[in-house]
Design an enzyme around this catalytic site. Structure first.
Site, PDB file in Angstrom:
ATOM      1  N   ASN A   1      -7.883 -10.147  -1.655  1.00  0.00           N
ATOM      2  CA  ASN A   1      -6.952  -9.343  -0.855  1.00  0.00           C
ATOM      3  C   ASN A   1      -7.129  -9.592   0.636  1.00  0.00           C
ATOM      4  O   ASN A   1      -8.241  -9.451   1.168  1.00  0.00           O
ATOM      5  CB  ASN A   1      -7.235  -7.859  -1.092  1.00  0.00           C
ATOM      6  CG  ASN A   1      -6.767  -7.367  -2.433  1.00  0.00           C
ATOM      7  OD1 ASN A   1      -6.437  -8.158  -3.310  1.00  0.00           O
ATOM      8  ND2 ASN A   1      -6.719  -6.063  -2.586  1.00  0.00           N
ATOM      9  N   ILE A   2      -6.019  -9.917   1.284  1.00  0.00           N
ATOM     10  CA  ILE A   2      -6.064 -10.210   2.720  1.00  0.00           C
ATOM     11  C   ILE A   2      -4.910  -9.494   3.425  1.00  0.00           C
ATOM     12  O   ILE A   2      -3.748  -9.736   3.105  1.00  0.00           O
ATOM     13  CB  ILE A   2      -5.986 -11.741   2.953  1.00  0.00           C
ATOM     14  CG1 ILE A   2      -7.227 -12.399   2.334  1.00  0.00           C
ATOM     15  CG2 ILE A   2      -5.868 -12.065   4.453  1.00  0.00           C
ATOM     16  CD1 ILE A   2      -7.198 -13.914   2.279  1.00  0.00           C
TER      17      ILE A   2
ATOM     18  N   HIS B   1     -11.498  -6.955  -2.662  1.00  0.00           N
ATOM     19  CA  HIS B   1     -10.749  -6.346  -1.557  1.00  0.00           C
ATOM     20  C   HIS B   1     -11.468  -6.677  -0.253  1.00  0.00           C
ATOM     21  O   HIS B   1     -12.569  -7.235  -0.255  1.00  0.00           O
ATOM     22  CB  HIS B   1     -10.699  -4.821  -1.744  1.00  0.00           C
ATOM     23  CG  HIS B   1      -9.692  -4.397  -2.755  1.00  0.00           C
ATOM     24  ND1 HIS B   1      -8.549  -3.720  -2.429  1.00  0.00           N
ATOM     25  CD2 HIS B   1      -9.657  -4.595  -4.099  1.00  0.00           C
ATOM     26  CE1 HIS B   1      -7.844  -3.512  -3.520  1.00  0.00           C
ATOM     27  NE2 HIS B   1      -8.491  -4.020  -4.556  1.00  0.00           N
TER      28      HIS B   1
ATOM     29  N   ASP C   1      -1.002  -1.586  -4.094  1.00  0.00           N
ATOM     30  CA  ASP C   1      -2.371  -1.694  -3.602  1.00  0.00           C
ATOM     31  C   ASP C   1      -2.940  -0.278  -3.421  1.00  0.00           C
ATOM     32  O   ASP C   1      -2.304   0.575  -2.788  1.00  0.00           O
ATOM     33  CB  ASP C   1      -2.299  -2.426  -2.241  1.00  0.00           C
ATOM     34  CG  ASP C   1      -3.643  -2.859  -1.721  1.00  0.00           C
ATOM     35  OD1 ASP C   1      -4.580  -3.021  -2.516  1.00  0.00           O
ATOM     36  OD2 ASP C   1      -3.750  -3.058  -0.485  1.00  0.00           O
ATOM     37  N   HIS C   2      -4.103  -0.021  -3.972  1.00  0.00           N
ATOM     38  CA  HIS C   2      -4.783   1.276  -3.811  1.00  0.00           C
ATOM     39  C   HIS C   2      -3.937   2.490  -4.207  1.00  0.00           C
ATOM     40  O   HIS C   2      -3.830   3.459  -3.442  1.00  0.00           O
ATOM     41  CB  HIS C   2      -5.283   1.466  -2.367  1.00  0.00           C
ATOM     42  CG  HIS C   2      -6.348   0.493  -1.993  1.00  0.00           C
ATOM     43  ND1 HIS C   2      -7.637   0.582  -2.478  1.00  0.00           N
ATOM     44  CD2 HIS C   2      -6.315  -0.606  -1.203  1.00  0.00           C
ATOM     45  CE1 HIS C   2      -8.343  -0.429  -2.002  1.00  0.00           C
ATOM     46  NE2 HIS C   2      -7.573  -1.168  -1.232  1.00  0.00           N
TER      47      HIS C   2
ATOM     48  N   SER D   1     -10.641 -10.258   4.512  1.00  0.00           N
ATOM     49  CA  SER D   1     -10.213 -10.971   5.716  1.00  0.00           C
ATOM     50  C   SER D   1     -11.428 -11.579   6.395  1.00  0.00           C
ATOM     51  O   SER D   1     -12.530 -11.012   6.347  1.00  0.00           O
ATOM     52  CB  SER D   1      -9.488 -10.014   6.673  1.00  0.00           C
ATOM     53  OG  SER D   1      -8.145  -9.860   6.273  1.00  0.00           O
TER      54      SER D   1
ATOM     55  N   HIS E   1     -12.841  -3.004   4.251  1.00  0.00           N
ATOM     56  CA  HIS E   1     -11.494  -3.119   4.828  1.00  0.00           C
ATOM     57  C   HIS E   1     -11.531  -3.141   6.356  1.00  0.00           C
ATOM     58  O   HIS E   1     -12.442  -2.614   6.963  1.00  0.00           O
ATOM     59  CB  HIS E   1     -10.634  -1.939   4.362  1.00  0.00           C
ATOM     60  CG  HIS E   1     -10.320  -1.994   2.896  1.00  0.00           C
ATOM     61  ND1 HIS E   1     -10.990  -1.241   1.970  1.00  0.00           N
ATOM     62  CD2 HIS E   1      -9.424  -2.738   2.215  1.00  0.00           C
ATOM     63  CE1 HIS E   1     -10.502  -1.512   0.761  1.00  0.00           C
ATOM     64  NE2 HIS E   1      -9.552  -2.416   0.880  1.00  0.00           N
TER      65      HIS E   1
ATOM     66  N   SER F   1       0.861  -1.192   0.000  1.00  0.00           N
ATOM     67  CA  SER F   1       0.000   0.000   0.000  1.00  0.00           C
ATOM     68  C   SER F   1       0.895   1.238   0.000  1.00  0.00           C
ATOM     69  O   SER F   1       2.105   1.131   0.238  1.00  0.00           O
ATOM     70  CB  SER F   1      -0.870   0.012   1.261  1.00  0.00           C
ATOM     71  OG  SER F   1      -0.047   0.181   2.405  1.00  0.00           O
TER      72      SER F   1
END
Ligand code: G3H
Ligand code: 13P
Ligand code: ZN
Length: 332
Positions: free
Chosen positions: A277-278, A234, A93-94, A237, A191, A56
């Site tokens: 994405n984790i 995204h 990322d992002h 988790s 997120h 990120s």
């Protein structure tokens, strides 16, 4: 200017084609430090899984982009030394600006995300297209992920209280105009470790929060519009309750933690979702073990004895994800 091929990395193109056809997803694990990188590589080599190492802009500020780039080069050599060469992608990322994406492309990233999801539709199209033109014209093609729809929660410096689901009616136009290689969509993930407000959830007999299901209807509609096109999730988790409990047992406080159940991610991985994405789960595992050691061994002050067990736990977590959630094990 460094090409990712000099670092031994690959872009996402072929990995995603195989993942969509094979009905599994490539893990995209965030990293900022050596222990995270080592555990990701150990787990992915052991399970023979391709992997996306993602950085990120916060990670770049924390760790320095040249150090991260050389850690990615080190990751390739480490996998080789462990006895199995897995495909490794270094992904931004992002990314929130053209300049940041350009910088990463020139540093040796093999893939970038330009996240224009907070812009108007037309501005998102224009920015994403500009990044794709640059990335795709490199001597070694750099792949680009775009995003349509907004996830709730914190995305680096940008935070959004409410999610806006992706509108399936927009995806054909967006993909056609921008030429992105993959598309992140919003179907209810978010997120962080508290993905839903308690009032959005129900509770089981033990009082544990049960989240509302993902919007698979939107995913199906998107797939109908752009069949076989690589889709990214995204905020995926699962926020394992064992880690939350361990953190709280050893002095932490993580009120109202709730993630995306693994069965739903497994279902998504079987569709055109080919990148999951984790980040938060790794943070939880690491923090849980660090807290445990610090409490149980008050005389310990060697960071290796504190971070070592945390690294072992992270490896177990990533291997489990590859084998039992994403289905990427054995695909490298
Ligand atoms: O999407 C967000 C990732 O979890 C990265 O988080 O910006 O705190 O490094 P970060
Ligand atoms: P989590 O916070 O659910 O781990 O999501 C990470 C992510 O989407 C990184 O881009
Ligand atoms: Zn994200």
């Amino acid at each position: 200017m460094t090409s990712y091929k000099e670092l031994g990395l690959v872009n996402t193109k072929e990995l995603f084609e195989k993942a969509v056809k094979g009905g599994y997803a490539i893990p995209a694990y965030n990293f900022n430090n050596m222990e995270q990188m080592q555990s990701i590589i150990q787990a992915c080599v052991e399970t023979k899984s391709p992997v996306i190492l993602q950085v990120s802009s916060g990670a770049r500020k924390y760790a320095n982009q040249n150090i991260l780039k050389n850690m990615a080069r080190g990751a390739v050599e480490y996998a080789h030394e462990l006895g199995y060469d897995i495909p490794i992608v270094l992904h931004l990322d992002h990314g929130d600006s053209f300049e940041l994406c350009k910088d990463c492309i020139e540093t040796g990233f093999s893939s970038v995300m330009i996240d224009g999801s907070h812009l108007s539709y037309d501005e998102n199209v224009a920015l994403t297209k500009k990044v794709c033109e640059l990335a795709h014209s490199q001597k070694d093609y750099v792949t680009v992920e775009g995003e349509l729809g907004v996830l709730a929660g914190v995305e680096d410096d940008v935070s959004s209280e409410h999610s806006h689901y992706t509108q399936p009616s927009e995806v054909v136009d967006f993909v056609g105009k921008t030429k992105v290689d993959s598309l992140a969509i919003s179907i209810g993930t978010s997120h962080g470790r508290a993905k839903f407000k308690p009032e959005q959830c129900t509770r089981d007999a033990n009082g544990i929060l049960i989240p509302p299901p993902l919007r698979f209807d939107i995913l199906e509609e998107v797939e109908k519009q752009i069949p076989g096109f690589p889709i990214v999730l995204h905020g995926s988790s699962s926020v394992p309750i064992e880690y939350v409990h361990m953190i709280e047992k050893y002095g932490g406080k993580l009120t109202d933690s709730v993630g995306i159940p693994e069965e739903q991610l497994r279902k998504a991985a079987k569709s055109a979702v080919c990148k999951i994405n984790i980040d938060s789960d790794g943070r939880l595992a690491m923090t849980a073990l660090i807290r445990k050691i610090l409490v149980e061994k008050p005389d310990e002050f060697d960071p290796r004895k504190i971070l070592g067990p945390a690294r072992d736990e992270l490896k177990k977590l990533y291997a489990h994800k590859n084998q039992n959630v994403l289905g990427s094990a054995g695909r490298a």
